[in-house]
Design a protein around this motif. Structure first.
Motif, mmCIF file in Angstrom:
data_model
loop_
_atom_site.group_PDB
_atom_site.id
_atom_site.type_symbol
_atom_site.label_atom_id
_atom_site.label_comp_id
_atom_site.label_asym_id
_atom_site.label_seq_id
_atom_site.Cartn_x
_atom_site.Cartn_y
_atom_site.Cartn_z
ATOM 1 N N ASP A 159 0.840 -1.205 0.000
ATOM 2 C CA ASP A 159 0.000 0.000 0.000
ATOM 3 C C ASP A 159 0.879 1.261 0.000
ATOM 4 O O ASP A 159 0.771 2.107 -0.888
ATOM 5 N N HIS A 163 1.384 4.209 -2.998
ATOM 6 C CA HIS A 163 1.054 5.619 -2.782
ATOM 7 C C HIS A 163 2.184 6.519 -3.289
ATOM 8 O O HIS A 163 1.939 7.602 -3.790
ATOM 9 N N HIS A 198 -8.172 -3.589 -2.101
ATOM 10 C CA HIS A 198 -8.496 -2.593 -3.128
ATOM 11 C C HIS A 198 -7.336 -2.578 -4.095
ATOM 12 O O HIS A 198 -6.278 -3.156 -3.809
ATOM 13 N N PHE A 200 -5.205 0.082 -7.141
ATOM 14 C CA PHE A 200 -4.626 1.426 -7.188
ATOM 15 C C PHE A 200 -4.827 2.048 -8.562
ATOM 16 O O PHE A 200 -5.047 1.356 -9.559
ATOM 17 N N HIS A 226 -5.934 4.676 -3.910
ATOM 18 C CA HIS A 226 -6.828 3.520 -3.945
ATOM 19 C C HIS A 226 -7.851 3.592 -5.074
ATOM 20 O O HIS A 226 -8.394 4.648 -5.367
HETATM 21 ZN ZN LIG Z 1 -3.461 3.166 1.104
#
Ligand SMILES: [Zn+2]
Length: 262
Positions: A159, A163, A198, A200, A226
């Motif tokens: 994650d 980002h 989720h 991206f 996301h």
């Molecule tokens: Zn995130």
């Protein structure tokens, strides 16, 4: 007989794998055996400016309840209050039910991540975001004397990486390294469910769809954010296609092996 192993990968995105299977050789090997489909993030956050919150989604996946019922909309109370705790979750996690022996480590429904029956063997009081370290502890648990029917662990570093490194050099290498580590932990006879909460996309697409808010770009300096397309790679006969179906897939698979959870 093999084991049932469930690997969560925070934010691993369907299209990045699907479009690049010719270069992602470990993902190719993994998904040749465990067919890849899109896992739609069908649970949306009504209480945060970012729609697909991982705390909310992992809690739904492993309790089978929607956030209106389980009460977890994020890691913190409100936008930036105290950290939520186990007693704030108004639902039962699948491993807390009787009928199967679960071994669970590093499920990011709360902070620190949740674990079950692995105290003393691996860190249970902190996040382990680095891939090699996470994978090392997974190996340690799988090779420990603890008997189990179902193993669950979630890699969370994917994650943060996305980002800040969306579209950067090494992006696909990072992806493939995740699959390389998963393959190390999967035996010939294991049943496997790989899911992400989720997917991206680039930050501007995410903002345009109102999947996040402007501070993600200005303050957090996100280059990716996301999106509702996670992954499922599995050999389970009853395959989840949505985040809200993951818990049912686990329960159904155990039932097919004669294990009924109470
Ligand atoms: Zn995130």
């Amino acid at each position: 007989m093999g084991k049932f192993k469930i690997f969560g990968l925070d934010g691993i995105s369907y299209f990045e794998i699907k479009k690049n299977l010719d270069v992602l050789r470990y993902w190719k090997r993994l998904t040749d055996r465990f067919q890849l489909t899109l896992l739609w993030t069908d649970v949306e956050n009504k209480h945060r400016p970012w729609k697909f919150d991982s705390a909310m989604l992992w809690t739904t996946m492993f309790t089978g309840k929607l956030p209106d019922e389980h009460g977890i909309w994020g890691y913190k109370e409100g936008i930036d209050g105290r950290f939520m705790r186990r007693e704030d979750v108004k639902a039962t996690f699948v491993w807390e039910r009787s009928g199967a022996k679960f071994l669970v480590w590093h499920v990011p429904a709360l902070v620190p991540p949740l674990s079950w029956r692995c105290e003393g063997l691996v860190p249970t009081d902190r996040v382990v975001p680095e891939l090699e370290e996470w994978s090392g502890y997974v190996g340690k648990l799988l090779n420990s004397p603890i008997d189990y029917d179902v193993f669950i662990s979630v890699f969370t570093g994917s994650d943060h990486f996305q980002h800040h490194n969306w579209g950067a050099d090494g992006f696909l290498d990072f992806y493939d390294n995740v699959a390389r580590h998963l393959l190390k932990h999967i035996g010939e006879h294991d049943d496997v469910l790989v899911v992400s909460d989720h997917g991206f996309t680039d930050i501007d697409t995410s903002l345009a769809h109102m999947w996040t808010w402007e501070p993600s770009k200005r303050v957090n300096r996100d280059t990716g954010h996301h999106a509702p397309w996670g992954i499922c790679a599995t050999n389970l006969r009853w395959r989840p296609f949505k985040v809200s179906e993951v818990h049912e897939a686990i329960v159904r698979h155990l039932a097919s092996r004669g294990i009924v959870l109470k």
